[in-house]
Scaffold this motif. Structure first.
Motif, PDB file in Angstrom:
ATOM      1  N   ALA A   1       0.009  -8.979  41.093  1.00 47.86           N
ATOM      2  CA  ALA A   1       0.126  -9.770  40.039  1.00 47.86           C
ATOM      3  C   ALA A   1      -0.409 -11.138  40.301  1.00 47.86           C
ATOM      4  O   ALA A   1       0.192 -12.296  39.550  1.00 47.86           O
ATOM      5  N   HIS A   2      -0.967 -11.588  41.291  1.00 42.37           N
ATOM      6  CA  HIS A   2      -1.515 -12.930  41.615  1.00 42.37           C
ATOM      7  C   HIS A   2      -3.078 -12.767  41.952  1.00 42.37           C
ATOM      8  O   HIS A   2      -3.438 -11.532  42.118  1.00 42.37           O
ATOM      9  N   GLY A   3      -3.678 -13.956  41.751  1.00 38.92           N
ATOM     10  CA  GLY A   3      -5.021 -14.277  42.166  1.00 38.92           C
ATOM     11  C   GLY A   3      -6.072 -12.759  41.760  1.00 38.92           C
ATOM     12  O   GLY A   3      -5.676 -12.767  40.156  1.00 38.92           O
ATOM     13  N   LYS A   4      -6.810 -12.438  42.133  1.00 38.25           N
ATOM     14  CA  LYS A   4      -7.825 -11.309  41.883  1.00 38.25           C
ATOM     15  C   LYS A   4      -7.167  -9.917  42.078  1.00 38.25           C
ATOM     16  O   LYS A   4      -7.671  -9.079  41.694  1.00 38.25           O
ATOM     17  N   SER A   5      -5.784  -9.831  42.454  1.00 34.86           N
ATOM     18  CA  SER A   5      -5.436  -8.450  42.490  1.00 34.86           C
ATOM     19  C   SER A   5      -5.226  -8.208  41.177  1.00 34.86           C
ATOM     20  O   SER A   5      -4.672  -8.704  40.276  1.00 34.86           O
ATOM     21  N   ILE A   6      -5.430  -6.772  40.882  1.00 32.00           N
ATOM     22  CA  ILE A   6      -5.288  -6.122  39.704  1.00 32.00           C
ATOM     23  C   ILE A   6      -4.302  -5.499  39.562  1.00 32.00           C
ATOM     24  O   ILE A   6      -4.044  -4.190  40.090  1.00 32.00           O
ATOM     25  N   ASP A   7      -2.993  -6.012  38.460  1.00 33.31           N
ATOM     26  CA  ASP A   7      -1.915  -5.213  38.188  1.00 33.31           C
ATOM     27  C   ASP A   7      -1.684  -5.407  36.539  1.00 33.31           C
ATOM     28  O   ASP A   7      -1.322  -6.414  36.293  1.00 33.31           O
ATOM     29  N   ASN A   8      -1.943  -4.148  35.901  1.00 31.39           N
ATOM     30  CA  ASN A   8      -1.809  -4.057  34.706  1.00 31.39           C
ATOM     31  C   ASN A   8      -0.501  -3.301  34.195  1.00 31.39           C
ATOM     32  O   ASN A   8      -0.124  -3.199  33.111  1.00 31.39           O
ATOM     33  N   SER A   9       0.363  -3.271  35.168  1.00 32.13           N
ATOM     34  CA  SER A   9       1.923  -2.763  35.010  1.00 32.13           C
ATOM     35  C   SER A   9       2.678  -3.674  34.465  1.00 32.13           C
ATOM     36  O   SER A   9       2.530  -4.946  34.190  1.00 32.13           O
TER      37      SER A   9
END
Length: 442
Positions: free
Chosen positions: A258-266
């Motif tokens: 949930a930060h930066g370029k990390s992908i968290d669509n949950s």
């Protein structure tokens, strides 16, 4: 606790970052600016303008004006900038027109000059549109450069020092306007390149961790050192640490979920336990254990949980501005109150960005919940850091250190929660000294 960005004009450097692996840096960049109180103009349209002229230009020429609205010392709004690409030697006015946010307290106005040549500036103005749709000038002291005496930039905030080969003076205008103008004469400009930490494709990778794509970048060689940033931050916030630490260690900088370029669509609830578990999975993928960990703010909370739950993964441990729980015993009351207000405001919005921020701030307001007795189980050589003016109370930082056997405690005098950015030389030296001493003791 949330990593707070403070009132620093060094934020200018952040505006120039691009999506490329490296950014061109011109050696003689110089800026000046001012800060205005704009609370009474909330919601109105504003215009920031500056008269500019340049001569003897070269391929490095760059003139940029910028604005930044500030809600408080902890929260900035989107910055706006505009470049002047005029190639002639006539006077031109360059301006930025936007609306003042309803919550904004201050407006930062500044101008940046770089390259070789003579750069003239005059009539720095800030105007607000009134009810009759007319522009009303808001006086800026010395904005016309007519009464600055022997100090051409009297009353302005400036770069820390004038670049080598540059001079600043007042000169008479030769056009119909007459009067004086600021002259910034620059020579000896050279081009260098700066790595864009946090957006560096050659150094960056993704790994699928518990259904989330975690982004990380690796630099240097040697003993691994994991960097964990704070709430609302990213790898970018370690820009002043990575190049120094990478000279001695294999630095692994991570954007937590949930930060930066990390992908968290949950939409699942976030927690520091989840962050710690993510790091364990990532380290397993890299076949790493007993690594050094540096955690700043929320990253420090995650690092403490890793040392408690996964001791076999943690070698030497450094935590900066960490806390055990989000209570008034640990965190300054004003910060907790602001957190509640921000969370309430965000919960009323329905856009994706607000929902993501709600997840982060909800975690911040309810976690961590680390039992002080669990600190007794930490076996890692540990350094506990905080600023004397930190948002984490000094007694709470001392509580953490006193309950980790053999830990070292350093409270940086006159420094804040943002010491890694505000005084990187001191912070980096402290970190390296601890890591080197710990190596010797091993």
């Amino acid at each position: 606790m949330r990593a707070i960005r403070l009132n620093l004009f060094v934020i200018l450097t952040i505006f120039t970052l691009s999506a490329f692996a490296q950014t061109k840096v011109i050696s003689n960049s110089f800026y000046f600016g001012t800060i205005l109180n704009i609370e009474k103009f909330a919601g109105k349209e504003f215009r920031y303008s500056l008269d500019l002229k340049s001569t003897e230009t070269d391929s490095l020429k760059n003139i940029l004006i910028q604005t930044r609205q500030v809600i408080n010392k902890d929260e900035f709004l989107e910055a706006h900038s505009k470049k002047d690409f005029v190639k002639d030697t006539l006077w031109h006015q360059i301006n930025i027109i936007r609306k003042i946010n309803l919550k904004a307290k201050e407006m930062w106005l500044y101008a940046t000059f770089e390259g070789n040549g003579n750069f003239f500036a005059d009539n720095l103005k800030f105007e607000v549109k009134n009810e009759d749709n007319n522009w009303v000038n808001i006086p800026i002291k010395n904005g016309d450069f007519e009464n600055n005496g022997d100090n051409p930039l009297k009353g302005f905030l400036t770069s820390q020092k004038i670049p080598e080969g540059s001079t600043i003076s007042l000169q008479n205008r030769t056009d119909s306007i007459k009067g004086k103008a600021l002259l910034i004469k620059t020579t000896k400009a050279t081009i260098g390149w700066k790595t864009n930490y946090g957006s560096n494709k050659p150094g960056g990778k993704y790994y699928n961790v518990n259904g989330i794509k975690i982004y990380y970048e690796t630099y240097g060689n040697g003993e691994p050192l994991l960097l964990l940033h704070g709430n609302g931050q990213s790898i970018v916030d370690f820009t002043k640490q990575i190049p120094i630490l990478a000279k001695h260690y294999r630095v692994i900088a991570v954007d937590t979920r949930a930060h930066g370029k990390s992908i968290d669509n949950s939409i699942a609830k976030l927690s520091y336990d989840i962050f710690a578990s993510d790091m364990k999975v990532l380290l397993d993928s890299l076949n790493l254990k007993k690594i050094n960990i540096l955690g700043w703010s929320d990253g420090g909370n995650t690092a403490l949980i890793m040392a408690i739950k996964y001791p076999e993964y943690v070698g030497k441990l450094i935590v900066m501005g960490a806390n055990l729980n989000p209570t008034e015993n640990a965190v300054e009351k004003s910060i907790l109150n602001q957190l509640k207000k921000d969370l309430k405001m965000l919960q009323q919005k329905n856009d994706a960005e607000s929902k993501q921020m709600t997840r982060l701030l909800f975690m911040l307001s309810t976690e961590p919940n680390i039992n002080v007795d669990d600190l007794h189980t930490v076996t890692s050589k540990t350094l506990v850091l905080a600023g004397e003016k930190d948002v984490i109370k000094a007694e709470h930082t001392k509580l953490i250190a006193s309950n980790i056997s053999g830990s070292q405690l350093i409270i940086f005098k006159k420094e804040t929660h943002m010491v890694p950015n505000e005084n990187p030389a001191l912070f980096n030296e402290t970190v390296l000294n601890f890591l080197k001493q710990a190596e010797v003791k091993n």
